[in-house]
Design an enzyme around this catalytic site. Structure first.
Site, PDB file in Angstrom:
ATOM      1  N   HIS A  90      -4.949 -31.724  18.014  1.00 44.38           N
ATOM      2  CA  HIS A  90      -4.513 -32.617  16.938  1.00 44.38           C
ATOM      3  C   HIS A  90      -3.366 -33.526  17.365  1.00 44.38           C
ATOM      4  O   HIS A  90      -3.078 -34.502  16.680  1.00 44.38           O
ATOM      5  CB  HIS A  90      -4.204 -31.844  15.640  1.00 44.38           C
ATOM      6  CG  HIS A  90      -2.919 -31.084  15.631  1.00 44.38           C
ATOM      7  ND1 HIS A  90      -2.844 -29.744  15.914  1.00 44.38           N
ATOM      8  CD2 HIS A  90      -1.655 -31.466  15.363  1.00 44.38           C
ATOM      9  CE1 HIS A  90      -1.588 -29.350  15.806  1.00 44.38           C
ATOM     10  NE2 HIS A  90      -0.851 -30.370  15.478  1.00 44.38           N
ATOM     11  N   ASP A 226      -7.380 -25.503  19.574  1.00 47.12           N
ATOM     12  CA  ASP A 226      -6.577 -26.713  19.358  1.00 47.12           C
ATOM     13  C   ASP A 226      -5.829 -27.153  20.625  1.00 47.12           C
ATOM     14  O   ASP A 226      -4.611 -27.053  20.695  1.00 47.12           O
ATOM     15  CB  ASP A 226      -5.588 -26.425  18.218  1.00 47.12           C
ATOM     16  CG  ASP A 226      -5.046 -27.699  17.578  1.00 47.12           C
ATOM     17  OD1 ASP A 226      -5.171 -28.769  18.200  1.00 47.12           O
ATOM     18  OD2 ASP A 226      -4.493 -27.612  16.476  1.00 47.12           O
ATOM     19  N   SER A 659       4.078 -28.488  17.727  1.00 50.07           N
ATOM     20  CA  SER A 659       2.669 -28.460  18.115  1.00 50.07           C
ATOM     21  C   SER A 659       2.513 -28.820  19.585  1.00 50.07           C
ATOM     22  O   SER A 659       3.048 -29.829  20.031  1.00 50.07           O
ATOM     23  CB  SER A 659       1.859 -29.431  17.272  1.00 50.07           C
ATOM     24  OG  SER A 659       1.455 -28.782  16.116  1.00 50.07           O
TER      25      SER A 659
HETATM   26  N1  ARG Z   1      -1.117 -27.583  10.420  1.00 55.61           N
HETATM   27  C1  ARG Z   1      -1.036 -28.051  11.767  1.00 55.61           C
HETATM   28  C2  ARG Z   1       0.109 -29.061  11.873  1.00 55.61           C
HETATM   29  O1  ARG Z   1       0.855 -29.219  10.944  1.00 55.61           O
HETATM   30  C3  ARG Z   1      -2.327 -28.610  12.246  1.00 55.61           C
HETATM   31  C4  ARG Z   1      -2.728 -29.888  11.622  1.00 55.61           C
HETATM   32  C5  ARG Z   1      -3.989 -30.500  12.170  1.00 55.61           C
HETATM   33  N2  ARG Z   1      -5.179 -29.990  11.554  1.00 55.61           N
HETATM   34  C6  ARG Z   1      -5.699 -30.381  10.349  1.00 55.61           C
HETATM   35  N3  ARG Z   1      -6.754 -29.764   9.890  1.00 55.61           N
HETATM   36  N4  ARG Z   1      -5.204 -31.344   9.648  1.00 55.61           N
HETATM   37  O2  ARG Z   1       0.137 -30.026  12.554  1.00 55.61           O
HETATM   38  N1  GLU Z   2       0.791 -28.270  13.390  1.00 56.97           N
HETATM   39  C1  GLU Z   2       2.186 -28.604  13.296  1.00 56.97           C
HETATM   40  C2  GLU Z   2       2.604 -29.722  14.258  1.00 56.97           C
HETATM   41  O1  GLU Z   2       1.905 -30.686  14.417  1.00 56.97           O
HETATM   42  C3  GLU Z   2       2.992 -27.379  13.492  1.00 56.97           C
HETATM   43  C4  GLU Z   2       2.825 -26.513  12.344  1.00 56.97           C
HETATM   44  C5  GLU Z   2       4.134 -26.146  11.703  1.00 56.97           C
HETATM   45  O2  GLU Z   2       4.702 -26.958  10.977  1.00 56.97           O
HETATM   46  O3  GLU Z   2       4.559 -25.024  11.970  1.00 56.97           O
HETATM   47  O4  GLU Z   2       3.650 -29.737  14.843  1.00 56.97           O
END
Ligand code: ARG
Ligand code: GLU
Length: 726
Positions: A90, A226, A659
């Site tokens: 991502h 990911d 991330s």
């Molecule tokens: N929750 C993770 C972050 O905040 C992954 C986000 C990407 N994935 C998604 N399904 N939107 O970045």
């Molecule tokens: N998926 C999140 C990012 O893009 C991290 C998830 C979180 O906030 O812990 O950094």
């Protein structure tokens, strides 16, 4: 004071009782240059075998030399002597998407460069190393004071830091910036090296890289592969250089060895990365504003937009294609904010913070000097947050709700062209360039726009804003629409979308081909233009000044509050809030007990992915080739207990920006890549809970399994330094 010490004792006793039998959890996002003073002893107690100096040093290579800020908002790590860079799927997504075409859809089908020549340049992408971190507080603090206006304070700080930065990088190709820590009570200067020729190397099909999609996002158990691979290129001198065919893979100071010998619950783990923003030191009133205004408003608004998009996507394949990335972005923080609020409610966090504030107040009142300095803070907070909520609410209803109408955002991007064309002194060349840009923008807009969907969003947002914005603080056009259309926002929306020239592509483009005062008049008389401009002006004139004053005022109070907290407890080590600078967080590999009767195992496996794949859900499609590898147990050296380990949990503190961060074992070897947090602990950006906050990471063995077995990219595996023994 005595009371709070007792409390602390009790707390640590509880803590020990809860965790002593198997593991530990650690709050904190620590500055890497201070580990030696603050954390090293504890890290070693917890099992770390290397020293703080191995993690961060300016005298020799250290782990930090293998970690980069990837683009503006993610982390990446180097895993070969030729700068092969590992980050999340991502994190690479938008770059990979813009390199893709219908015929070569790398997002859908995946991509593995078979040679350096096949590694694809990514314009605009950067990778930033931290060369050095310097505490410059002593050079700044003596020159600023509480009595200074915030403006004056900012300008003094800027003057000093500009000079310090210039001196720090003179004669080098480095860059420098300074950031404030502990809400402006300390300052650190960062010397960085920014690479600008970054190339895309490989990615698995989206079905793996985004497996589980929004359904599984923020959730455990998780089976998302990911990750994506890039490479840093440098000029002949191994220094950063803009893209050129002649550039060579950067030869890094350090890269991470990879350990695939296996991990287990309780093992020491640490994560290095660039966490974006946390607010751990808010008073109860501040937390209350987050809960009842910021999060609540945004969740409510996004819920409606997402619902409309989802319905439209479900009935039409083209909309599905064009809106899925936009949807994902919007849905990610929608889910995060709703979870955050659920968590804050469930754990009575505001009430608990009130308890802390009471202690703080008692401490300030116990001494006349303290009373003078901090005694009024909590009252001041009450006052400022009650104002903040009013303007925050109005701001969210303009920016998130009304400006969530795609048509309005698009219309506003004509503003620059119109202003330029109206200016008789404008440079003709500049106007031409802007005209071309605008034409491109128009064509781009229509490629991924669904008028019928946006019309529904428009109606829904106008109605929602009308219902929720206070009478005294709403754009006057809302009032006019309501009067002119007798409260029928649907009728207005129908008219708007059928009349506006901005949605008539051909007509609009021909106007742009001959763009003069007549055309400007037509555009600026257009109902969409009028609506967009009225909302924008309202935001600029009626909200922003007051909201900015709130932000500045609260920043000043928060600085003082932090100063008080640091004085109140001189034993405890406080870590500074995240601010997109390099941090280290450590803890252990550890499952959790999210609620009564439920235990989360610390690890998932490929078996679980296959199992979810059988659900026949769009978010859980398993590529045939992966099914085949699974059926034939073709796991190579990545096999463990008859499967391939996929994701794992650690009791570390991470947030957005982390991330792609490397997860390292006790010897500083790479065991995974962090990519998310488990839903139950997402409030950790405000309140960390040892029992509930967990980082979710991808096991490096799954990453390598996919690269080797699914991607057939042996050449990449060969570059790496893979350790198989304990
Ligand atoms: N929750 C993770 C972050 O905040 C992954 C986000 C990407 N994935 C998604 N399904 N939107 O970045
Ligand atoms: N998926 C999140 C990012 O893009 C991290 C998830 C979180 O906030 O812990 O950094």
């Amino acid at each position: 004071m005595g009371k709070s010490v007792n409390c602390l004792h009790l707390l640590s006793l509880n803590f020990l009782l809860l965790f002593s039998n198997y593991s530990f959890a650690k709050e904190g996002m620590w500055l890497p240059n201070l580990l030696g003073h603050v954390n090293e002893a504890e890290m070693k107690d917890l099992g770390m075998k290397i020293s703080a100096d191995d993690i961060y040093s300016i005298n020799h290579t250290s782990l930090k030399d293998a970690v980069v800020q990837f683009g503006g908002g993610c982390t990446g790590e180097l895993i070969s002597s030729q700068s092969l860079l590992l980050t999340n799927h991502h994190c690479g997504f938008s770059q990979i998407q813009s390199l893709s075409t219908l015929e070569k859809n790398y997002i859908k089908d995946g991509y593995w460069a078979k040679s350096f020549e096949e590694e694809l340049p990514c314009p605009g992408l950067t990778a930033t190393f931290i060369i050095e971190i310097r505490n410059v507080s002593e050079q700044i603090l003596p020159f600023i004071s509480d009595t200074m206006s915030e403006m004056k304070r900012q300008s003094v700080i800027k003057l000093i830091t500009d000079n310090l930065e210039k001196a720090a990088i003179s004669g080098t190709h480095y860059k420098a910036f300074t950031k404030s820590f502990y809400q402006g009570n300390e300052f650190y200067l960062f010397i960085t090296e920014v690479f600008t020729d970054i190339r895309f190397v490989g990615v698995a099909p989206k079905a793996i890289g985004n497996f589980g999609s929004d359904t599984d996002n923020w959730m455990w158990p998780r089976h998302t592969g990911d990750f994506s691979l890039f490479r840093i290129y440098a000029g002949k001198d191994n220094h950063p250089a803009d893209y050129s065919k002649e550039n060579k893979p950067f030869s890094p100071r350090y890269f991470l060895p990879i350990n695939i010998s296996g991990i287990k619950e309780g093992d020491f783990a640490m994560i290095m990365g660039f966490p974006g923003k946390t607010n751990e030191y808010l008073p109860a009133e501040g937390l209350e504003m987050v809960y009842s205004q910021t999060n609540a408003d945004k969740v409510r608004i996004r819920e409606q937009r997402l619902k409309i998009w989802k319905e439209a996507m479900g009935t039409n394949d083209t909309i599905q294609l064009n809106y899925s990335a936009k949807y994902r972005t919007l849905a990610n923080y929608y889910k995060k904010w709703s979870l955050e609020n659920q968590n804050l409610r469930k754990h009575e966090s505001i009430l608990k913070r009130k308890g802390f504030d009471k202690q703080f107040l008692e401490w300030t009142l116990a001494d006349s000097m303290r009373r003078a300095e901090f005694g009024n803070l909590l009252n001041d907070f009450s006052e400022i947050y009650s104002k903040g909520k009013v303007f925050g609410h109005a701001l969210d209803y303009t920016s998130e709700s009304l400006m969530g109408i795609e048509l309005l955002n698009y219309v506003l991007s004509f503003k620059k062209l119109i202003e330029l064309r109206r200016n008789i002194h404008a440079d003709e060349k500049e106007v031409e360039v802007q005209l071309e840009k605008t034409k491109k923008m128009v064509n781009g807009f229509f490629k991924s726009y669904s008028k019928s969907t946006d019309k529904k969003v428009c109606f829904s947002m106008l109605k929602l804003s009308d219902e929720n914005m206070s009478d005294s603080l709403r754009p006057d056009i809302l009032v006019r629409i309501k009067n002119d259309f007798s409260g029928d926002f649907m009728k207005y929306t129908e008219e708007l979308y059928s009349k506006t020239i901005f949605l008539k592509q051909e007509k609009l483009l021909s106007m742009l081909n001959n763009f003069g005062s007549v055309e400007i008049k037509k555009l600026t008389k257009d109902p969409a233009w009028k609506l967009a401009i009225n909302i924008q002006d309202f935001q600029k004139e009626k909200i922003q000044p007051s909201y900015n004053a709130f932000v500045q005022g609260s920043a000043k109070l928060l600085r003082k509050y932090m100063e008080g907290i640091l004085q109140m407890d001189t034993v405890k080590q406080f870590y500074p809030d995240a601010n997109s600078t390099l941090r280290v967080t450590y803890g252990s590999i550890q499952g959790m007990n999210p609620r009564d009767g439920v235990i989360y195992k610390w690890q998932t496996n490929l078996d679980g992915l296959i199992e979810k794949g059988n659900l026949n859900d769009d978010d859980f499609q398993v590529p045939e080739k992966l099914k085949e590898l699974y059926a034939t147990r073709n796991f190579g050296q990545y096999e463990s207990n008859g499967s391939v380990p996929l994701a794992f949990l650690t009791s570390t503190q991470t947030t957005g920006g982390n991330s792609g961060s490397p997860v390292l074992n006790d010897k500083g070897e790479l065991i995974g890549t962090s990519f998310d947090r488990a839903s139950e602990g997402v409030m950790s950006d405000y309140v960390f809970d040892e029992k509930l906050t967990r980082t979710i990471s991808l096991d490096i063995r799954f990453t390598l399994f996919i690269i080797e077995k699914l991607g057939g990219a042996d050449r990449l595996i060969q570059e790496m330094k893979i350790i198989k023994d304990k």
